[in-house]
Design an enzyme around this catalytic site. Structure first.
Site, PDB file in Angstrom:
ATOM      1  N   LYS A 142     -33.664  10.919  51.505  1.00 49.95           N
ATOM      2  CA  LYS A 142     -33.510   9.563  50.965  1.00 49.95           C
ATOM      3  C   LYS A 142     -32.427   8.810  51.736  1.00 49.95           C
ATOM      4  O   LYS A 142     -32.589   7.648  52.085  1.00 49.95           O
ATOM      5  CB  LYS A 142     -33.168   9.618  49.470  1.00 49.95           C
ATOM      6  CG  LYS A 142     -34.377   9.994  48.619  1.00 49.95           C
ATOM      7  CD  LYS A 142     -34.013  10.333  47.183  1.00 49.95           C
ATOM      8  CE  LYS A 142     -35.242  10.855  46.448  1.00 49.95           C
ATOM      9  NZ  LYS A 142     -34.951  11.402  45.129  1.00 49.95           N
TER      10      LYS A 142
ATOM     11  N   GLN B 117     -29.860  12.273  41.361  1.00 54.28           N
ATOM     12  CA  GLN B 117     -30.931  13.238  41.625  1.00 54.28           C
ATOM     13  C   GLN B 117     -31.078  14.221  40.462  1.00 54.28           C
ATOM     14  O   GLN B 117     -30.096  14.818  40.014  1.00 54.28           O
ATOM     15  CB  GLN B 117     -30.612  13.997  42.930  1.00 54.28           C
ATOM     16  CG  GLN B 117     -31.709  14.938  43.379  1.00 54.28           C
ATOM     17  CD  GLN B 117     -32.993  14.232  43.794  1.00 54.28           C
ATOM     18  OE1 GLN B 117     -32.969  13.189  44.440  1.00 54.28           O
ATOM     19  NE2 GLN B 117     -34.126  14.779  43.394  1.00 54.28           N
TER      20      GLN B 117
ATOM     21  N   ASP C 227     -34.752   3.926  40.209  1.00 52.28           N
ATOM     22  CA  ASP C 227     -35.708   4.969  39.800  1.00 52.28           C
ATOM     23  C   ASP C 227     -36.596   4.471  38.662  1.00 52.28           C
ATOM     24  O   ASP C 227     -37.618   5.087  38.360  1.00 52.28           O
ATOM     25  CB  ASP C 227     -34.944   6.214  39.310  1.00 52.28           C
ATOM     26  CG  ASP C 227     -34.927   7.327  40.343  1.00 52.28           C
ATOM     27  OD1 ASP C 227     -35.794   7.313  41.250  1.00 52.28           O
ATOM     28  OD2 ASP C 227     -34.054   8.205  40.245  1.00 52.28           O
TER      29      ASP C 227
END
Ligand code: NDP
Length: 298
Positions: A55, A99, A122
């Site tokens: 990422k 994460q 997200d």
């Protein structure tokens, strides 16, 4: 014999990434604004380390300001929340991602919900979930995996799915539920299946669109699929295989690609399907967060 189109998520993701990179350069030139993405990782989970590294690399490749905060597995919840508060108030950061999975002593919901909805790239904050499920997506962040799946479905069937049956297998908050909301918004008739569903194969056989997000290797086979259906395989199942005396990690989807591609109109492969689209949609959401923060259209 395989007749199905192999939906090339890798190629589509590369195309989209180019567009995101070009728009990022334009944003910097015209408005002096550089999208910033902060990724927080807690602990040493090897798969998570790989995802986070990728990422960060991708964000830099798009021209973003990219920072990674790697915290010890034993970091307290208060310290994680303090870091998120700092990032929420940092003008250089437009997107924040923590994460998952988290170490057991941390509360996933408290941490996820502490991210500002405007930086929640997200799409896991209740505000963004509420906007998605109520059809108010103009300034909502949609979770990356289902957003990427929708783009691939649109390429095959168009944006209006009126009259089509869609079956989503899996009801997680990250994939299954937002996927169903997006399909519904595109006017499909949507069924969500899960581990308690009776006659799963029979339900799937009615579907013009199948999304498998379960985590069971090769579960969906050709005999389940209605001829001409579009099949999206979200599953990522890791196994160890021996190649020339070396142990290698192999990825398998939830869909048995060979048998399904004999019946379906189009299928995503694993790897090279949904995975690359997911990370690209994260970049898309971050660019969008930066634009929205400056009052520009998204
Ligand atoms: P979860 O484990 O949260 O959810 C799995 C879902 O599958 C649950 O709803 C569960 O039902 C259902 N399920 C389990 N067994 C069966 C069964 N035998 N029949 C029908 N349904 C079943 O997983 P996620 O949604 O987080 O992820 C799903 C898969 O997608 C995983 O392989 C994951 O690695 C992958 N993934 C891939 C991404 C990508 O970028 N390609 C991103 C995110 C996930 P119940 O609710 O009843 O338990």
């Amino acid at each position: 014999m395989s007749n199905a189109i192999r939906i090339d998520g890798k190629a589509k993701a590369a195309e989209l990434s180019e567009e995101i990179t070009a728009e990022t350069a334009e944003l910097l030139e015209q408005h002096g604004l550089q999208p910033g993405l902060a990724v927080v990782i807690i602990g040493e989970d090897p798969a998570s380390q790989v995802y986070v590294r990728n990422k960060g690399k991708r964000a830099e490749g798009c021209g973003f300001y990219s920072v990674q905060h790697s915290l010890d597995a034993g970091t307290s919840q208060d310290d994680v929340l303090k870091l998120i508060d700092e990032l929420n108030n940092d003008d250089k950061i437009h997107g924040i991602l923590v994460q998952l999975p988290l170490p057991d002593h941390l509360d996933e919901q408290t941490i996820t919900q502490s991210i500002s909805p405007a930086k929640d790239v997200d799409g896991f904050h209740f505000i963004n979930i509420g906007k998605l499920t109520s059809g108010n997506t103009a300034d909502a962040f949609v979770p990356c995996t289902p957003a990427g799946c929708m783009l691939m479905i649109e390429d095959q069937l168009g944006a209006d799915l009126s009259g089509l049956n869609a079956v989503v297998i899996g009801r997680s908050n990250i994939v299954g539920k937002p996927m169903a909301a997006l399909l519904l918004q595109a006017h499909a008739t949507v069924t969500i299946c899960h581990s308690r569903t009776r006659d799963l194969a029979g339900v799937v056989h009615e579907a013009d669109i199948v999304i498998a997000a379960v985590g069971r290797p090769n579960m969906v086979t050709g005999s389940w699929i209605k001829p001409g259906a579009v099949v999206i395989d979200v599953g990522i199942n890791r196994s160890e295989v021996e190649v020339d005396g070396e142990t290698k990690s192999k990825l398998t989807g939830d869909v048995d690609y060979d048998s399904v591609s004999e019946v379906a109109k189009a299928v995503t492969p694993v790897p090279g399907g949904v995975g690359p689209m997911t990370i690209t949609m994260l970049m898309f959401n971050t660019l969008r967060a930066a634009r929205l923060s400056a009052g520009l259209d998204s």
